[in-house]
Design a protein around this motif. Structure first.
Motif, PDB file in Angstrom:
ATOM      1  N   SER A 177       4.240  19.832   7.212  1.00  0.00           N
ATOM      2  CA  SER A 177       3.838  20.604   6.039  1.00  0.00           C
ATOM      3  C   SER A 177       2.482  20.169   5.496  1.00  0.00           C
ATOM      4  N   ARG A 178       2.002  18.990   5.909  1.00  0.00           N
ATOM      5  CA  ARG A 178       0.707  18.504   5.429  1.00  0.00           C
ATOM      6  C   ARG A 178      -0.452  19.047   6.257  1.00  0.00           C
ATOM      7  N   PHE A 179      -0.138  19.929   7.219  1.00  0.00           N
ATOM      8  CA  PHE A 179      -1.175  20.443   8.111  1.00  0.00           C
ATOM      9  C   PHE A 179      -1.321  21.951   7.957  1.00  0.00           C
ATOM     10  N   ASN A 180      -2.048  22.350   6.902  1.00  0.00           N
ATOM     11  CA  ASN A 180      -2.446  23.752   6.805  1.00  0.00           C
ATOM     12  C   ASN A 180      -3.521  24.073   7.843  1.00  0.00           C
ATOM     13  N   HIS A 181      -4.155  23.007   8.375  1.00  0.00           N
ATOM     14  CA  HIS A 181      -5.024  23.089   9.552  1.00  0.00           C
ATOM     15  C   HIS A 181      -4.971  21.715  10.215  1.00  0.00           C
ATOM     16  N   PHE A 182      -5.520  21.620  11.415  1.00  0.00           N
ATOM     17  CA  PHE A 182      -5.362  20.393  12.187  1.00  0.00           C
ATOM     18  C   PHE A 182      -6.657  19.597  12.325  1.00  0.00           C
ATOM     19  N   TYR A 183      -7.618  19.895  11.471  1.00  0.00           N
ATOM     20  CA  TYR A 183      -8.838  19.095  11.458  1.00  0.00           C
ATOM     21  C   TYR A 183      -8.657  17.945  10.469  1.00  0.00           C
ATOM     22  N   LYS A 184      -7.671  17.121  10.760  1.00  0.00           N
ATOM     23  CA  LYS A 184      -7.314  15.995   9.903  1.00  0.00           C
ATOM     24  C   LYS A 184      -7.029  14.791  10.779  1.00  0.00           C
ATOM     25  N   MET A 187       0.839  -1.189   0.000  1.00  0.00           N
ATOM     26  CA  MET A 187       0.000   0.000   0.000  1.00  0.00           C
ATOM     27  C   MET A 187       0.874   1.238   0.000  1.00  0.00           C
ATOM     28  N   HIS A 188       0.294   2.361  -0.416  1.00  0.00           N
ATOM     29  CA  HIS A 188       0.992   3.645  -0.406  1.00  0.00           C
ATOM     30  C   HIS A 188       0.194   4.639   0.435  1.00  0.00           C
ATOM     31  N   GLY A 189       0.810   5.134   1.512  1.00  0.00           N
ATOM     32  CA  GLY A 189       0.192   6.203   2.280  1.00  0.00           C
ATOM     33  C   GLY A 189       0.363   7.523   1.546  1.00  0.00           C
ATOM     34  N   VAL A 190      -0.686   8.329   1.491  1.00  0.00           N
ATOM     35  CA  VAL A 190      -0.673   9.538   0.659  1.00  0.00           C
ATOM     36  C   VAL A 190      -0.741  10.811   1.493  1.00  0.00           C
ATOM     37  N   ASN A 191      -1.765  10.962   2.314  1.00  0.00           N
ATOM     38  CA  ASN A 191      -1.950  12.218   3.040  1.00  0.00           C
ATOM     39  C   ASN A 191      -2.876  12.016   4.227  1.00  0.00           C
ATOM     40  N   PRO A 192      -2.785  12.919   5.222  1.00  0.00           N
ATOM     41  CA  PRO A 192      -3.755  12.864   6.320  1.00  0.00           C
ATOM     42  C   PRO A 192      -5.132  13.254   5.798  1.00  0.00           C
ATOM     43  N   CYS A 193      -6.134  12.582   6.301  1.00  0.00           N
ATOM     44  CA  CYS A 193      -7.490  12.742   5.776  1.00  0.00           C
ATOM     45  C   CYS A 193      -8.165  13.975   6.368  1.00  0.00           C
ATOM     46  N   GLN A 194      -8.551  14.890   5.487  1.00  0.00           N
ATOM     47  CA  GLN A 194      -9.265  16.094   5.918  1.00  0.00           C
ATOM     48  C   GLN A 194     -10.684  15.732   6.298  1.00  0.00           C
ATOM     49  N   ARG A 195     -11.112  16.161   7.474  1.00  0.00           N
ATOM     50  CA  ARG A 195     -12.425  15.778   7.958  1.00  0.00           C
ATOM     51  C   ARG A 195     -13.488  16.806   7.577  1.00  0.00           C
ATOM     52  N   CYS A 196     -14.733  16.358   7.594  1.00  0.00           N
ATOM     53  CA  CYS A 196     -15.860  17.220   7.248  1.00  0.00           C
ATOM     54  C   CYS A 196     -16.701  17.457   8.503  1.00  0.00           C
TER      55      CYS A 196
END
Length: 258
Positions: free
Chosen positions: A227-234, A183-192
């Motif tokens: 750098s993947r956290f422009n906000h922390f709702y992830k 598997m390939h990890g891509v990015n933290p999941c942005q929540r809704c």
């Protein structure tokens, strides 16, 4: 050693999931049967928890072998069962009557209806992360956290937020393996908005997101790619699975290697 603790499939997007012991990887990288169906309005939009809080009150149980879904409205006793293909018009009529507007049930057996079309693989989180989150909120139990974040794969015997090691800078993926599946990890999941609501009643907690963001920032591991956290709702990690892994099987108990 890290291992695959639980596997969840969500046959109808936005409805309840089902715990399974094994899941087959499709050529698209999605898991067979996950978000295979979606409720769609006459404008072609998904009818989901993001857009309509009434969706939270639909209880659903699935018999995947028989292709049967049983639906019930929270707080009522009447249950209706439908064959996912053979009873499609009746199922659509039931959903339309409850929601108050006409809907259809879309089906996609190749990739399903993922939130992230670029990364349709299963979402990954550690069991310890969900346990940790329950300490942030009064009255939120482990099962509540599972229902709010609706993740496919839970990893056991690792620390909270271990999954934050499965992504790097924006231009690269992080390879890891669960059992025989690469598997390939891509990015933290942005929540809704969905995690801010009670997953059973749909009632919204006005302070949930603010509390979550503050604690997520505080608890982010030092080695996570900030750098993947422009906000922390992830929370949790989106993945891709190469087409070469098609037809391989993820099994509960499989070891996880990085």
């Amino acid at each position: 050693m890290a291992y695959l603790d639980r596997i969840f499939i969500y046959p109808i997007k936005s409805l309840d999931g089902i715990a399974v012991n094994r899941a087959i990887v499709l050529e698209s990288g999605a898991l067979k049967g996950d978000r295979e169906f979606a409720i769609i309005d006459t404008q072609g939009n998904y009818v989901n928890g993001k857009r309509n809080a009434k969706v939270h009150q639909i209880r659903s149980q699935f018999d995947l072998e028989e292709r049967i879904v049983s639906l019930q409205i929270e707080g009522t006793e009447q249950t209706e069962s439908f064959h996912l293909e053979g009873d499609r018009p009746l199922l659509e009529a039931w959903l339309s009557a409850y929601l108050g507007f006409p809907v259809t049930l879309g089906q996609n057996t190749e990739v399903g209806f993922p939130d992230d079309r670029d990364s349709p693989g299963p979402t990954v989180i550690s069991t310890a992360t969900l346990e940790n989150i329950t300490t942030w909120f009064s009255g939120v139990k482990f099962e509540d956290a599972q229902l709010r974040f609706r993740t496919n794969l839970e990893i056991g015997d690792v620390a909270a937020f271990w999954e934050d090691c499965l992504y790097g800078e924006a231009d690269r993926v992080v390879p890891f393996q669960i059992g025989e599946v690469l598997m390939h990890g891509v990015n933290p999941c942005q929540r809704c908005i969905v995690p801010t609501r009670n997953a059973i009643t749909g009632e919204q907690d006005a302070t949930f997101q603010k509390t979550f963001v503050a604690r997520r920032r505080e608890m982010l591991p030092e080695w996570a790619e900030r750098s993947r956290f422009n906000h922390f709702y992830k929370l949790a990690v989106n993945t891709r699975i190469p087409a070469s892994q098609a037809k391989k099987v993820l099994n509960s108990g499989d070891l996880v290697k990085r």
